[in-house]
Structure formats: structure tokens, C-alpha cells
Design an enzyme around this catalytic site. Sequence first.
Site, PDB file in Angstrom:
ATOM      1  N   ARG A 167       0.829  -1.231   0.000  1.00  0.00           N
ATOM      2  CA  ARG A 167       0.000   0.000   0.000  1.00  0.00           C
ATOM      3  C   ARG A 167       0.854   1.269   0.000  1.00  0.00           C
ATOM      4  O   ARG A 167       0.431   2.286   0.554  1.00  0.00           O
ATOM      5  CB  ARG A 167      -0.942   0.036   1.218  1.00  0.00           C
ATOM      6  CG  ARG A 167      -2.119  -0.903   1.149  1.00  0.00           C
ATOM      7  CD  ARG A 167      -3.245  -0.346   0.302  1.00  0.00           C
ATOM      8  NE  ARG A 167      -4.262  -1.356   0.058  1.00  0.00           N
ATOM      9  CZ  ARG A 167      -5.376  -1.493   0.765  1.00  0.00           C
ATOM     10  NH1 ARG A 167      -5.653  -0.658   1.725  1.00  0.00           N
ATOM     11  NH2 ARG A 167      -6.230  -2.445   0.466  1.00  0.00           N
ATOM     12  N   ARG A 187      -3.274   6.665   1.147  1.00  0.00           N
ATOM     13  CA  ARG A 187      -3.797   7.882   1.778  1.00  0.00           C
ATOM     14  C   ARG A 187      -2.866   8.563   2.757  1.00  0.00           C
ATOM     15  O   ARG A 187      -3.108   9.702   3.133  1.00  0.00           O
ATOM     16  CB  ARG A 187      -5.124   7.542   2.471  1.00  0.00           C
ATOM     17  CG  ARG A 187      -6.253   7.346   1.490  1.00  0.00           C
ATOM     18  CD  ARG A 187      -7.421   6.605   2.121  1.00  0.00           C
ATOM     19  NE  ARG A 187      -7.028   5.227   2.406  1.00  0.00           N
ATOM     20  CZ  ARG A 187      -7.833   4.317   2.921  1.00  0.00           C
ATOM     21  NH1 ARG A 187      -9.056   4.633   3.251  1.00  0.00           N
ATOM     22  NH2 ARG A 187      -7.398   3.089   3.120  1.00  0.00           N
ATOM     23  N   ARG A 239      -6.233  11.521  -6.048  1.00  0.00           N
ATOM     24  CA  ARG A 239      -7.491  10.796  -5.898  1.00  0.00           C
ATOM     25  C   ARG A 239      -8.670  11.765  -5.992  1.00  0.00           C
ATOM     26  O   ARG A 239      -9.682  11.464  -6.627  1.00  0.00           O
ATOM     27  CB  ARG A 239      -7.490  10.080  -4.553  1.00  0.00           C
ATOM     28  CG  ARG A 239      -8.685   9.183  -4.309  1.00  0.00           C
ATOM     29  CD  ARG A 239      -8.505   8.532  -2.945  1.00  0.00           C
ATOM     30  NE  ARG A 239      -9.618   7.700  -2.576  1.00  0.00           N
ATOM     31  CZ  ARG A 239     -10.769   8.158  -2.105  1.00  0.00           C
ATOM     32  NH1 ARG A 239     -10.960   9.459  -2.003  1.00  0.00           N
ATOM     33  NH2 ARG A 239     -11.729   7.331  -1.771  1.00  0.00           N
ATOM     34  N   ASP A 248      -6.842  -2.621  -7.736  1.00  0.00           N
ATOM     35  CA  ASP A 248      -7.399  -3.272  -6.550  1.00  0.00           C
ATOM     36  C   ASP A 248      -7.753  -4.716  -6.871  1.00  0.00           C
ATOM     37  O   ASP A 248      -8.087  -5.032  -8.018  1.00  0.00           O
ATOM     38  CB  ASP A 248      -8.638  -2.531  -6.039  1.00  0.00           C
ATOM     39  CG  ASP A 248      -8.950  -2.934  -4.607  1.00  0.00           C
ATOM     40  OD1 ASP A 248      -8.352  -2.359  -3.679  1.00  0.00           O
ATOM     41  OD2 ASP A 248      -9.763  -3.863  -4.409  1.00  0.00           O
ATOM     42  N   TYR A 261     -15.029 -11.985  -0.749  1.00  0.00           N
ATOM     43  CA  TYR A 261     -15.730 -10.718  -1.002  1.00  0.00           C
ATOM     44  C   TYR A 261     -16.925 -10.919  -1.921  1.00  0.00           C
ATOM     45  O   TYR A 261     -17.962 -10.267  -1.775  1.00  0.00           O
ATOM     46  CB  TYR A 261     -14.766  -9.684  -1.596  1.00  0.00           C
ATOM     47  CG  TYR A 261     -13.799  -9.123  -0.579  1.00  0.00           C
ATOM     48  CD1 TYR A 261     -14.197  -8.141   0.317  1.00  0.00           C
ATOM     49  CD2 TYR A 261     -12.491  -9.596  -0.503  1.00  0.00           C
ATOM     50  CE1 TYR A 261     -13.305  -7.640   1.265  1.00  0.00           C
ATOM     51  CE2 TYR A 261     -11.591  -9.088   0.429  1.00  0.00           C
ATOM     52  CZ  TYR A 261     -12.017  -8.119   1.313  1.00  0.00           C
ATOM     53  OH  TYR A 261     -11.146  -7.616   2.251  1.00  0.00           O
TER      54      TYR A 261
HETATM   55  O1  CP3 Z   1       0.060   0.570  -3.184  1.00  0.00           O
HETATM   56  C1  CP3 Z   1      -0.390  -0.584  -3.340  1.00  0.00           C
HETATM   57  O2  CP3 Z   1      -0.220  -1.510  -2.525  1.00  0.00           O
HETATM   58  C2  CP3 Z   1      -1.066  -0.922  -4.664  1.00  0.00           C
HETATM   59  C3  CP3 Z   1      -2.480  -0.888  -4.739  1.00  0.00           C
HETATM   60  C4  CP3 Z   1      -3.374  -1.795  -3.906  1.00  0.00           C
HETATM   61  C5  CP3 Z   1      -4.604  -1.340  -3.378  1.00  0.00           C
HETATM   62  N1  CP3 Z   1      -5.283  -2.410  -2.871  1.00  0.00           N
HETATM   63  C6  CP3 Z   1      -5.066   0.056  -3.412  1.00  0.00           C
HETATM   64  C7  CP3 Z   1      -6.120   0.480  -2.467  1.00  0.00           C
HETATM   65  C8  CP3 Z   1      -3.286  -3.172  -3.622  1.00  0.00           C
HETATM   66  C9  CP3 Z   1      -2.155  -4.144  -3.902  1.00  0.00           C
HETATM   67  C10 CP3 Z   1      -4.512  -3.540  -2.982  1.00  0.00           C
HETATM   68  C11 CP3 Z   1      -4.835  -4.925  -2.569  1.00  0.00           C
HETATM   69  C12 CP3 Z   1      -6.079  -5.179  -1.842  1.00  0.00           C
HETATM   70  N2  CP3 Z   1      -7.296  -4.595  -1.997  1.00  0.00           N
HETATM   71  C13 CP3 Z   1      -6.219  -6.198  -0.862  1.00  0.00           C
HETATM   72  C14 CP3 Z   1      -5.136  -7.175  -0.449  1.00  0.00           C
HETATM   73  C15 CP3 Z   1      -4.141  -6.582   0.470  1.00  0.00           C
HETATM   74  C16 CP3 Z   1      -4.648  -6.300   1.869  1.00  0.00           C
HETATM   75  O3  CP3 Z   1      -4.645  -5.108   2.221  1.00  0.00           O
HETATM   76  O4  CP3 Z   1      -4.998  -7.236   2.578  1.00  0.00           O
HETATM   77  C17 CP3 Z   1      -7.538  -6.162  -0.406  1.00  0.00           C
HETATM   78  C18 CP3 Z   1      -8.143  -7.056   0.675  1.00  0.00           C
HETATM   79  C19 CP3 Z   1      -8.224  -5.152  -1.144  1.00  0.00           C
HETATM   80  C20 CP3 Z   1      -9.659  -4.766  -1.055  1.00  0.00           C
HETATM   81  C21 CP3 Z   1      -9.811  -3.401  -0.543  1.00  0.00           C
HETATM   82  N3  CP3 Z   1      -9.440  -2.268  -1.225  1.00  0.00           N
HETATM   83  C22 CP3 Z   1     -10.359  -3.017   0.695  1.00  0.00           C
HETATM   84  C23 CP3 Z   1     -10.868  -3.962   1.755  1.00  0.00           C
HETATM   85  C24 CP3 Z   1     -10.313  -1.623   0.729  1.00  0.00           C
HETATM   86  C25 CP3 Z   1     -10.897  -0.736   1.797  1.00  0.00           C
HETATM   87  C26 CP3 Z   1     -10.060  -0.668   2.993  1.00  0.00           C
HETATM   88  C27 CP3 Z   1      -9.203   0.540   2.935  1.00  0.00           C
HETATM   89  O5  CP3 Z   1      -7.981   0.440   3.167  1.00  0.00           O
HETATM   90  O6  CP3 Z   1      -9.772   1.617   2.680  1.00  0.00           O
HETATM   91  C28 CP3 Z   1      -9.687  -1.167  -0.452  1.00  0.00           C
HETATM   92  C29 CP3 Z   1      -9.401   0.236  -0.831  1.00  0.00           C
HETATM   93  C30 CP3 Z   1      -8.040   0.571  -1.329  1.00  0.00           C
HETATM   94  N4  CP3 Z   1      -7.288  -0.180  -2.171  1.00  0.00           N
HETATM   95  C31 CP3 Z   1      -7.344   1.793  -1.070  1.00  0.00           C
HETATM   96  C32 CP3 Z   1      -6.140   1.734  -1.779  1.00  0.00           C
HETATM   97  C33 CP3 Z   1      -5.075   2.805  -1.889  1.00  0.00           C
HETATM   98  C34 CP3 Z   1      -7.868   2.957  -0.250  1.00  0.00           C
HETATM   99  C35 CP3 Z   1      -8.886   3.625  -1.101  1.00  0.00           C
HETATM  100  C36 CP3 Z   1      -8.965   5.112  -1.022  1.00  0.00           C
HETATM  101  O7  CP3 Z   1      -8.116   5.829  -1.572  1.00  0.00           O
HETATM  102  O8  CP3 Z   1      -9.955   5.552  -0.419  1.00  0.00           O
END
Ligand code: CP3
Length: 341
Positions: free
Chosen positions: A24, A28, A37, A74, A151
Site C-alpha cells: 500500500r 492515503r 485521488r 485493486d 468478497y
Molecule cells: O500501493 C499498493 O499496494 C497498490 C495498490 C493496492 C490497493 N489495494 C489500493 C487500495 C493493492 C495491492 C490492494 C490490494 C487489496 N485490496 C487487498 C489485499 C491486500 C490487503 O490489504 O490485505 C484487499 C483485501 C483489497 C480490497 C480493498 N481495497 C479493501 C478492503 C479496501 C478498503 C479498505 C481501505 O484500506 O480503505 C480497499 C481500498 C483501497 N485499495 C485503497 C487503496 C489505496 C484505499 C482507497 C482510497 O483511496 O480511499
Amino acid sequence: MAEKAILKALAGERVDPPPVWLMRQAGRYLPEYRATREKAGSFLDLCYNPELAAEVTLQPIRRYAFDAAILFADILLVPQALGADLRFVEGEGPRLSTVTSAAEVARLRPVGEIDATLAPVYETVRILRQELPPETTLIGFAGAPWTVATYMVGGRGTPDQAPAREMIYRDPAGFDALIDRITEATTAYLLAQIEAGAEVVKLFDSWAGALPGPWFERYAIAPVRRIVESLRAAAPGVPVIGFPRGAGGNYARFLDETGVEGLALDTSVDPYWGARLQARTCVQGNLDPLLMVIGGEALTREAKRIVDGFRGGPHIFNLGHGITPQADPDHVHRLLEAIRG
Ligand code: CP3
């Protein structure tokens, strides 16, 4: 021989100091991410806008010169490409339309049609390969089938992904059909990322630890093994990193039976035990993400503990899970100082 530090480590070389990137890392906690964003509109708009998705992927590379960039996208884009309705609710997380029976699996889009939705992601990869510095490795990724299925069945994240476990017991044939469809889609998706320029791919199984033990082989190992075998046949030489988060004692079996080149360790794994796996693989991890919020001496001390613990074999430094929005961007500099000196 591989030139880039990450590729060397994944080829089994001990690299000192270890290469580093953070799960990640585009996110944010960075003001420039929040600004981009905002410009994109929503999180999903950002994922499907190749110029802006490439921009946020590059932001942490410019700031910190990490050894790897991870594609900005994602894991839930694959269910969306298969026909699920997907949205992200601010402060709550993802919401999807659910799939809970074999009949509903049959109504998903065929795998041959997913590229219509996912093409912008491949374009992001192409842009990144042109714009990344030559020493930076580009990592593509997807969710592992079990986590993606949790999911799709539950329609959201839950504390222990009970809806998917319930479906395993209630309708094993329907659940197998869902896992099969996701496995095929994930293979096609990763191959397209590799064709576009991804040099390594990572499979995130964030909910591996929620699987009951007797089902671990069937849903956390077998689908990943299928994906690894298909990629190896179609794209030899592209290493795969597996991340069966929370797998505990099943980590070793996952490694032996999936054949991944890299094993991402979650925060719970003590290097005392994790280092024993380095004879067979490159390990990645596994600093507690909370330290990126706390900083200070604790961060330096614990980062050195991880570096020392994995000094004896191939290691890619990372966190044990994603960096959180509360992390302080300055603490990343302190972390890099501790690792790189
Ligand atoms: O920088 C990176 O790592 C690359 C991008 C990336 C994102 N999600 C961007 C993201 C990667 C590799 C993921 C993987 C992902 N997404 C996983 C597996 C890794 C883990 O964290 O366990 C999972 C379970 C998801 C599903 C997901 N996406 C959830 C549950 C959420 C909401 C929770 C949260 O952190 O807000 C997301 C949103 C998400 N994916 C964000 C980002 C940068 C935040 C979104 C935003 O900008 O509001």
C-alpha cells in the site's frame, strides 16, 4: 543474471542491504495521493484512469526510491470484470453484489470478456514500464481466488469472512465453481499484466488465515498452484510472490505445494521461524505497520531486528501488511535509514 535488486533476491540471492518496498505504498498517508485521488473523483475512477493510476504508483518511488513499484489497482477489479456491481463506501470499504449459488456463478461473465473492463489496468502497466527508473522493479498483482471469493460471497469485508465459509459447507459444488471461475480470470489477468510489462506478480490472500485447516489445501493452495503452473508455462522467468496472510503453520506447506518464488510473511511470523524457509525461497516482510505510525527509536530498532533476522538468506524488506492512512510520511525516511544506513 538479474540486475535489479528485487529480481536478484527472488532468484535466491542474498542482497545486502535488502531491497525494500511497502505494501500500500501508494495510499492515503501521502498528501500527493490524496490530491490525485480527489482529481480522479473516486477510488475506482482512479484505478481505471491509466495516467492518474500511473502517477500515484510513481509518487512513492519519487519520494523514497523504493526498489519496487506496485501497480495501482485493486483486487476487487476482477469480480467487477466478472460482472459484480462494486462500489467503495467512504470510511467503510467495498460493497459488492453477492454470488451465493452455482446458478449465480453461471451467470457471471465468461473469462474471455474480462479484458473489456480491465484494459485500462494493462495500459497503466505499459505507462509505468516506460516511466519507472531502470533499477525499479514493476510488480503486478491480483487477489488470490479464496480472498476474492470471500468478497464475492459476502459482498463486503467481515471480521472472519463467515459467509464464504458457510457456502463451503452448504454448497461445496457451487463454491468450487466460483473458485474455478476466479482462478481462470486471475490467470488471464496476470498474464495480460505480464504481457504489458509486469516483471513480478504477487497474489494477495489476505483472508488465508480465516480458512478452517482442513480446507486450506483446497482453497488457499490448489488454486494458487494452478495459477503458478499456468504462468510458468506461458511466461517463464516471471517470479510469483504468494501472501497467504495469517497462514501460521500452513506457511511451509503453502511454499512447498504452490511453488512460489517469493513468500510474503505477515506480521505474526517471528524471523526465528521464518528464516528457516529462506533455504527454499526468498521471504518478504514483515515489520508491524503500526511502527510507521509510531516512528522514533522503536521503528529503527524493530526494522533492524527484521533485517538481522533475515540476513542469512534472500529477503525483500516490507511490512507484514499494508501501510495505514495514519502513517507519517517522514517515518518512511527513518525506516529507509535504518535499512540502508
Ligand atoms: O500501493 C499498493 O499496494 C497498490 C495498490 C493496492 C490497493 N489495494 C489500493 C487500495 C493493492 C495491492 C490492494 C490490494 C487489496 N485490496 C487487498 C489485499 C491486500 C490487503 O490489504 O490485505 C484487499 C483485501 C483489497 C480490497 C480493498 N481495497 C479493501 C478492503 C479496501 C478498503 C479498505 C481501505 O484500506 O480503505 C480497499 C481500498 C483501497 N485499495 C485503497 C487503496 C489505496 C484505499 C482507497 C482510497 O483511496 O480511499
